[in-house]
Design a protein around this motif. Structure first.
Motif, PDB file in Angstrom:
ATOM      1  N   THR A 190      33.062  39.114  17.387  1.00  0.00           N
ATOM      2  CA  THR A 190      33.126  40.563  17.179  1.00  0.00           C
ATOM      3  C   THR A 190      34.149  40.832  16.082  1.00  0.00           C
ATOM      4  N   HIS A 245      40.063  38.772  30.397  1.00  0.00           N
ATOM      5  CA  HIS A 245      38.893  38.754  29.530  1.00  0.00           C
ATOM      6  C   HIS A 245      39.134  37.850  28.319  1.00  0.00           C
ATOM      7  N   GLY A 246      38.114  37.089  27.950  1.00  0.00           N
ATOM      8  CA  GLY A 246      38.241  36.206  26.797  1.00  0.00           C
ATOM      9  C   GLY A 246      39.345  35.189  27.019  1.00  0.00           C
ATOM     10  N   THR A 291      37.575  39.575  23.611  1.00  0.00           N
ATOM     11  CA  THR A 291      36.138  39.290  23.492  1.00  0.00           C
ATOM     12  C   THR A 291      35.888  37.931  22.854  1.00  0.00           C
TER      13      THR A 291
END
Length: 832
Positions: free
Chosen positions: A380, A178-179, A340
């Motif tokens: 985020t 992820h990311g 993220t």
């Protein structure tokens, strides 16, 4: 660890359908580096098929039937005609299978890199199955940790349940896609630690790995696979990378000479290695207490609840629409959690900044690689940021009002003047007008916040002290505050008052950091059980108590009938901790020299005639020379003082208390630390004020000791009402007036040899000179003391030299032919 139940191999490294491997037989790789066979872990009779390094004792690196052991020694491993590996028990029941179908003429072979493969017989380079695709708790050189995106295969490490049970335990090491990909250490379903993203030659959170020249790290991102792997710089190096049953990730190298695995990397190594210790927009620093603080421009959400990881909130909300937001640079950090984030690998840093500014959701950006290329953006909250020596720059978005230094245009002269005036008014209120008289003790730039109208607010009263009406100053045994902002009398003597706080001239409205590098520690030490210690000290009886120091009480005792010992007991209320305590134990165990302490003796001051004092000075010098130059470890003591010099029955000096000592590498001349340790009156100016320590720091402390031994007086301890300069200032004044012998203790002033005493005083003053480069090394000191008739250079003024002493000396200059007014400098100590 294996049981001893092993038998000769079946003849080579290959398994065929016609010749299964029975319990008691082994396959041995062609270079005899790895062995495959049945084994039993410690404290159990269960049998497993495993691969282990051929070292003594053997080390398991892969297990086939982790969850399905065989209870008796009658199992076998075979390969079927279609290329499937199976393990059967004593009843010929299949308990484990590779689940693969292979070539028409299959064989299984143990390679010399520890990989067990199924392939077509006599066809090199191709295989239908390999053990390295299904790792246990160990990653070997050349193995992949990560994903085959075509097949969905995820290669990850999983700990054993315990040393006696290789079943998958609660800890796993997984490459998270992820990311910006990073390696995550999981404890069940909870994130325990993370490596940070790959930034070129290493992961962001593992700067220490670059110190080791034994490994070549590689991170591959392609359309069909993403993985991490490593190799060694020499095929002769035996290495492994593992997550053990306690949840610790380690990189280890085997040493044949000691028959041991050396740990080259271990994590978590401190509290900040655990995920998100400080919450959103918090930053973790293991050298601080508390370890959590806020990123610049943020404040604690709940100032009293750091333990609950509440994190931080903005001081001022962003104003994206008007385009006034900017970025503040946070240096040397492990990048925040990138799971993220968004990554643009071909984008430059300037383009990255512009793109982040255009996106009102963008909270921060950074280079994707350590060389300054690529772009990572966070939209985020920023979590799991920590300070790291050798870390990266992180650019955090702030409202214009919180940018001060980075948006200096807002800090014109009038604004700066108003800020200075506002701080002064705030201090006046604390010192005089408040119903409680308060000394702040930690006034610095980062504790001055500006509101939307640029009015200064003094914050952080965690170290403040309340004064009674009749109190003008207090003494403390423990320094608190920040280098560069502490007044000299506080940094050196622990004396604090209102004037110690009002150091406005030292506030530049920009903070800096110095990270203290931590050396790998080696705790291979002999241990005594508590019962033995209790018996030796009569259960730590008060009759056996010798004294008390920074760690806690010290007791005398006897091991058996003859050996006298001293036992330090770490107190719960100790200002120092377990790390310092173990540091001292390790150094005393490793260092051997006649002038390093073993046992505390009673004060025998009545025997301290001149010759004895001279011998003590020489002995201490020899001990320090050993630490600085002749020991196999280069040691900076950092807490050399009178109470750490003990005398044996023959009045020989012994240097003690290595709890604060530091080991220097051969190529290191000085280090920085963020945390002051040591004792007022003995710390050199550059250490007390700026946290810079070197061998010259010990030389300064030695000079103070010399003057104390000669005079019979301490360097500090005067009350504030009498404070007209310490022993250094007094000695310097007498020396410059030509009255150096007046420094000598009255108890021995009639029995000393004048030239020798003057020589020692001069050596002491040379050692306490303000500039480290002017101070002699301990080898020079030993020569100066040994050649008593040698002409010595004239000393310059000592560190923390009070201006009062300068004025007094100047008034008496007319009496002297030694120096002119121009040769005497007046030093005012300021924050640097």
């Amino acid at each position: 660890m294996l049981s001893s139940r092993v038998s000769p191999s079946i003849g080579g490294d290959t398994l065929t359908p016609a010749q299964p491997l029975a319990d008691g037989q082994e396959l041995i790789s062609i270079g005899e580096r790895f062995i495959l066979g049945f084994f039993s872990p410690i404290q159990t009779n269960n049998r497993y098929i495993g691969i282990w390094y051929k070292v003594s004792p053997p080390t398991i690196v892969w297990v086939a039937n982790r969850q399905h052991p065989i209870s008796e020694c009658n199992g076998s491993l075979s390969i079927t005609a279609n290329g499937t590996l199976i393990i059967t028990d004593q009843n010929s029941k299949t308990i484990w299978s590779s689940g693969s179908s292979g070539p028409a003429n299959p064989v299984a072979q143990l390679l010399d890199d520890g990989n067990f493969i199924v392939k077509e017989a006599n066809v090199p380079g191709s295989f239908a199955w390999q053990s390295s695709d299904f790792p246990s708790d160990t990653l070997l050189p050349g193995m992949k940790l990560g994903w085959n995106l075509t097949s969905g295969l995820n290669r990850n490490l999983t700990s054993w349940t315990s040393p006696s049970d290789p079943a998958p335990g609660p800890y796993s090491l997984v490459l998270d896609l992820h990311g910006d990909p990073q390696i995550i250490l999981w404890a069940g379903s909870n994130k325990l630690g993370r490596s940070g993203p790959w930034i070129g030659q290493r992961f962001s959170g593992n700067p220490d790995i670059m110190r080791f020249k034994l490994f070549i790290l590689e991170f591959v991102m392609k359309n069909d696979e993403v993985f991490y792997m490593y190799n060694t710089t020499s095929t002769s190096i035996i290495a492994r990378f593992t997550v053990n049953y306690t949840g610790v990730v380690q990189r280890l190298v085997w040493h044949d000479d000691s028959h041991m695995w050396s740990i080259y990397f271990s994590e978590p190594k401190d509290p900040c290695d655990y995920v998100s210790q400080c919450g959103a927009y918090g930053v973790c620093n293991a050298d601080n207490s508390p370890i959590c603080s806020c990123l610049r421009g943020f404040k604690p959400r709940s100032p009293t609840s750091w333990d609950f990881r509440d994190g931080c909130v903005r001081m001022t909300e962003l104003d994206c629409r008007n385009g006034t937001d900017g970025f503040v640079t946070t240096k040397e950090v492990k990048l925040p959690d990138t799971s993220t984030s968004t990554v643009y690998r071909s984008m430059g840093l300037d383009e990255c900044r512009a793109a982040c500014l255009r996106n009102c959701s963008c909270m921060a950006y950074a280079s994707a690689y350590a060389n300054g290329t690529g772009c990572i953006m966070w939209t985020t909250e920023l979590t799991d940021t920590r300070v790291y020596f050798g870390g990266q720059d992180l650019y955090v978005r702030l409202a214009a009002i919180n940018l001060d230094k980075d948006r200096g245009v807002l800090l014109n002269w009038q604004t700066r003047y108003n800020i200075i005036e506002g701080i002064a008014q705030g201090l006046l209120y604390l010192h005089r007008d408040s119903r409680l008289r308060i000394i702040h003790r930690d006034l610095k730039a980062s504790n001055i916040f500006l509101d939307k109208d640029m009015n200064p607010k003094i914050s952080d009263f965690g170290l403040a002290r309340i004064f009674k009406e009749d109190e003008t100053a207090l003494n403390t045994r423990r320094v608190v505050g920040t280098y560069g902002y502490m007044s000299p009398e506080y940094a050196m003597d622990g004396i604090f008052s209102a004037t110690a706080t009002a150091t406005l001239g030292a506030i530049p409205f920009a903070s800096h950091r110095n990270s203290e590098r931590k050396e790998d520690k080696d705790w291979e030490l002999p241990l005594f059980d508590l019962g033995t210690i209790i018996a030796a000290t009569s259960n730590f009886s008060i009759e056996n108590k010798l004294g008390q120091g920074g760690f806690g009480p010290v007791y005398k005792g006897k091991l058996g009938e003859e050996q006298e010992i001293a036992v330090k007991r770490l107190s719960k209320t100790s200002a120092q901790g377990a790390d310092e305590f173990m540091n001292e134990v390790m150094l005393i165990a490793k260092l051997q020299h006649r002038n390093l302490v073993r046992l505390l003796d009673k004060d025998r001051g009545v025997l301290l005639n001149w010759q004895t004092r001279y011998n003590i000075i020489e002995g201490i010098a020899q001990g320090l020379l050993y630490l600085h130059r002749d020991s196999r470890l280069r040691i900076i003591h950092r807490d050399l003082k009178a109470s750490n010099i003990f005398l044996d029955k023959d009045m020989n000096p012994k240097i003690s208390d290595f709890g604060l000592a530091r080991i220097f590498k051969e190529d290191e001349t000085a280090l920085n630390t963020r945390r002051v340790v040591g004792t007022y009156g003995y710390m050199s100016p550059e250490y007390a004020m700026d946290g810079i320590f070197s061998v010259k720091s010990d030389v300064f402390s030695f000079g103070v000791l010399v003057l104390e031994i000669i005079s019979g007086r301490k360097n500090r301890g005067v009350s504030i009402s009498e404070y007209k300069g310490n022993l250094l200032a007094h000695a310097w004044s007498l020396w410059m007036e030509g009255n150096g012998l007046e420094l000598v203790d009255e108890l021995i002033s009639n029995s000393i040899f004048m030239v020798e005493a003057m020589n020692c005083i001069k050596v002491g003053l040379l050692c306490v000179q303000e500039s480290p480069k002017d101070r002699p090394t301990m080898s020079s000191v030993v020569l100066m003391l040994g050649n008593r008739n040698t002409s010595l250079p004239d000393p310059k003024h000592p560190g923390f030299f009070p201006t009062r002493a300068c004025s007094e000396i100047e008034s008496s200059k007319s009496k002297m032919d030694v120096a002119s007014i121009n040769e005497l400098s007046v030093t005012t100590v300021e924050g640097r």
